[in-house]
Design a protein around this motif. Structure first.
Motif, PDB file in Angstrom:
ATOM      1  N   GLY A  42       0.281   4.404   1.970  1.00 53.61           N
ATOM      2  CA  GLY A  42      -0.895   5.403   2.129  1.00 53.61           C
ATOM      3  C   GLY A  42      -2.424   3.963   2.162  1.00 53.61           C
ATOM      4  O   GLY A  42      -1.897   3.145   2.698  1.00 53.61           O
ATOM      5  N   SER A  43      -3.539   4.912   1.711  1.00 56.69           N
ATOM      6  CA  SER A  43      -4.387   3.474   1.747  1.00 56.69           C
ATOM      7  C   SER A  43      -4.481   3.223   0.265  1.00 56.69           C
ATOM      8  O   SER A  43      -5.414   2.609   0.009  1.00 56.69           O
ATOM      9  N   PHE A  44      -3.464   3.619  -0.769  1.00 54.47           N
ATOM     10  CA  PHE A  44      -3.537   3.148  -2.128  1.00 54.47           C
ATOM     11  C   PHE A  44      -3.593   1.717  -1.867  1.00 54.47           C
ATOM     12  O   PHE A  44      -2.577   1.778  -1.463  1.00 54.47           O
ATOM     13  N   HIS A  45      -4.171   0.505  -2.547  1.00 51.98           N
ATOM     14  CA  HIS A  45      -3.914  -0.599  -2.365  1.00 51.98           C
ATOM     15  C   HIS A  45      -2.604  -0.593  -4.003  1.00 51.98           C
ATOM     16  O   HIS A  45      -3.536  -1.200  -4.743  1.00 51.98           O
ATOM     17  N   TRP A  52       0.986  -1.604  -0.149  1.00 50.83           N
ATOM     18  CA  TRP A  52      -0.143   0.213  -0.142  1.00 50.83           C
ATOM     19  C   TRP A  52       0.531   1.223  -0.414  1.00 50.83           C
ATOM     20  O   TRP A  52       2.052   1.739   0.162  1.00 50.83           O
ATOM     21  N   GLN A  57       4.373  -4.725   2.314  1.00 54.41           N
ATOM     22  CA  GLN A  57       3.559  -5.087   3.612  1.00 54.41           C
ATOM     23  C   GLN A  57       2.965  -6.542   4.503  1.00 54.41           C
ATOM     24  O   GLN A  57       2.986  -6.638   5.416  1.00 54.41           O
TER      25      GLN A  57
END
Lengths: 259, 366
Positions: free
Chosen positions: A26-29, A24, A68
């Motif tokens: 940030g919140s972008f997968h 990811w 991650q």
């Protein structure tokens, strides 16, 4: 490095293996459940629309980008998502070479210095030995007479060939190419592609992100299509281009291959 | 009308036409392009001529050139160059003992030779070597000037004038540059404490006037030192200078480090270099080279800031002028102090303008 062209690479010993990799920003997968194996001597071409995660994928292979979730095995280094240390990154980088879209040559060094700095200062190999190796690789990419120039004095195509020689000079088991021809003028694309084809013919294991579909067809053992951070379709080039299975790949090819 | 065109023979390159306008025409176009602009030119020239003439009258026509006391310079219609000429020694070396003057002369000569080597840009004068020279020179100067061993010791309180300016500038440079680099690297450290401390120091120093820092060094620091341990005013002032300018240099280096792209660091990593080797071999050479003109500008600022030393009682060039004008021989005429200030301004102008030209040349070289 193998010397002869091998049409069917040995799949028994994977050079790189990605298992359930998730990344990811940030919140972008950016990478979603990526599973991928690259065998020794295999040429893998990765394509897909921009923002599909293909650059991120190859940059993950040499740990330039941490991930991650998941597990990565490259050239004998085995790291999980929470085990990415400097030591692991260095171990990987000693065995994996990389060629960037923007060449990223060191502008304050001559071509020859660009080639030897890594092996001499990173791996502690004797300068004389590395210089011999470097001159041999410069000859391979046809730039022996440019050895003492600075990168700024070379054309884009020449710079990218120097970058390839620099990657070779670290004697990698795998070379990653991140859109190596995307920032070149059209008349210089072929000299770089020919250099890469020469490498492929010698059996170098390669992962190539590129939009050069002709190159993919000629060189790849396997072509991977990515979209939205996931692998959508994997196939040998003939099937990939002539008999695409997924609707996404068909629509991508129809947009790419019309010109 | 044809739509097809095929060139049969290629055109050879020709040299560009030479501008054939006569000098008078070019001059007229530059000075008097239109009537209002021409009038403005004339007005500005007139103002310049009047002010220039008034200054020349004071500085040359009515000036007093010879003499060894204030009696040589009566009235205030003309400058008193006799004062400047008679007190050459305080200007150059302060109170340095007369029988040891060869030591400051050696320093001046060494610096002049070094500077000629730098400016002539002989092939050996790479930027790295120049920077090394700036760090090694002041160390040598310090040893020669202060003495010890076979050389009689000369306390720093007796140094003064241009010599002091030179030593303070070089010492400041030699200490502030490495320290500034460390601060800049510290601000990029992975270690939160180092990042925080370096950031606080740099921002703090940048937000405080240099004069305040100097006064703190001169008056407050002795209170914190243990009884019996006293450090001379001069080294304290130099330390204050170095710390202050380290903060300035840190900001310059930070810009230089930021100018080196992320791709360079990634390339260093992928050819197998450690993080430290990447910094030393790839990032720093490019970052430092990029900021050399800015570092020369810091040096110019340091040279001018040395005049602040006179405020806390160190005998620099400005201090020497003021002390000279109060000496028994030269007290009385206000003109004498003015002449001293003008001399001071011209001396600084020559040094700093020279440096600024050099910095400009470095900028255009890349």
């Amino acid at each position: 490095m193998k010397t002869e062209h091998q049409p069917t690479p040995d799949t028994s010993a994977p050079v790189a293996r990605m298992q359930g990799i998730n990344k990811w920003y940030g919140s972008f997968h950016a990478l979603r459940d990526v599973d991928l194996q690259v065998a020794s001597g295999e040429r893998v071409v990765i394509c897909g629309p921009s923002g599909s995660g293909k650059s991120t994928l190859v940059r993950t292979v040499n740990l330039l980008e941490p991930f991650q979730q998941g597990r990565l095995q490259v050239c004998g280094v085995d790291v999980g998502a929470d085990e990415i240390t400097r030591a692991a990154r260095r171990a990987v980088n000693r065995r994996v070479g990389m060629v960037f879209q923007q060449f990223n040559l060191f502008p304050h060094m001559t071509v020859l210095q660009n080639l030897i700095v890594g092996p001499v200062w990173g791996s502690g190999i004797a300068r004389k030995e590395v210089e011999e190796l470097a001159l041999r690789y410069l000859q391979r990419v046809g730039l022996t007479d440019q050895a003492h120039k600075h990168p700024a004095q070379l054309s884009g195509g020449q710079q990218q060939r120097v970058a390839i020689a620099r990657a070779l000079c670290t004697r990698p088991q795998l070379i990653l190419f991140d859109e190596p021809t995307a920032s070149l003028d059209p008349e210089m694309v072929n000299e770089v592609l020919q250099t890469m084809e020469g490498l492929a013919a010698e059996g170098m294991t390669m992962m190539v992100v590129t939009h050069e579909m002709g190159f993919a067809r000629r060189v790849a053992d396997r072509v991977i299509f990515m979209d939205q951070g996931q692998i959508i379709e994997t196939a040998p080039p003939d099937d990939f281009f002539d008999r695409p299975q997924s609707a996404r790949l068909r629509s991508f090819l129809s947009r790419v291959l019309t010109h | 009308m044809t739509t097809h065109f095929v060139r049969q023979t290629l055109i050879d390159a020709r040299s560009a036409p030479v501008a054939a306008l006569p000098i008078a025409t070019r001059w007229r176009r530059a000075m008097f392009p239109t009537p209002p602009m021409g009038a403005l030119s004339l007005l500005l020239l007139a103002v310049f001529a009047v002010l220039g003439w008034r200054f020349l009258e004071w500085a040359v026509v009515h000036a007093h050139w010879l003499g060894d006391s204030s009696e040589a310079c009566p009235g205030d219609a003309g400058a008193c160059w006799a004062f400047v000429a008679a007190r050459w020694k305080p200007w150059l070396v302060g109170n340095y003992p007369s029988d040891q003057l060869w030591r400051p002369w050696t320093c001046f000569a060494a610096f002049a030779l070094f500077w000629i080597w730098v400016v002539r840009r002989s092939h050996a004068a790479s930027l790295q070597r120049v920077l090394l020279g700036f760090i090694l020179l002041p160390v040598g100067f310090f040893l020669v000037l202060i003495g010890g061993g076979p050389l009689p010791v000369v306390a720093a309180t007796r140094w003064g004038g241009l010599l002091l300016t030179l030593v303070v500038t070089l010492t400041t440079f030699a200490t502030a540059l490495p320290l500034g680099l460390c601060l800049a690297l510290g601000r990029r450290s992975r270690l939160a404490v180092a990042r925080w401390l370096c950031g606080a120091f740099v921002e703090g120093m940048r937000a405080v006037p240099l004069l305040a820092v100097l006064f703190i060094a001169a008056t407050l620091v002795p209170l914190f030192l243990p009884r019996g341990l006293s450090v001379d005013l001069f080294p304290r002032a130099v330390v204050a200078f170095a710390l202050f300018n380290a903060a300035m240099a840190a900001e310059v280096f930070r810009g230089g480090l930021q100018a080196v792209g992320r791709g360079q660091i990634e390339a260093g990593t992928t050819v197998g270099l450690s993080d430290f080797a990447t910094l030393r071999l790839i990032v720093l050479p490019q970052a430092v080279t990029a900021v050399v003109p800015a570092l020369v500008n810091i040096m110019i600022a340091v040279i001018k800031e040395t005049t602040l030393l006179s405020v806390i009682g160190v005998n620099d060039l400005l201090g020497a002028v003021e002390i000279g004008a109060k000496s028994p021989d030269w007290i009385g005429e206000s003109n004498i102090l003015t002449s001293g200030y003008v001399f001071l301004a011209v001396a600084y102008l020559m040094v700093c303008y020279g440096l600024s030209r050099y910095s400009r040349r470095l900028e255009t070289q890349r």
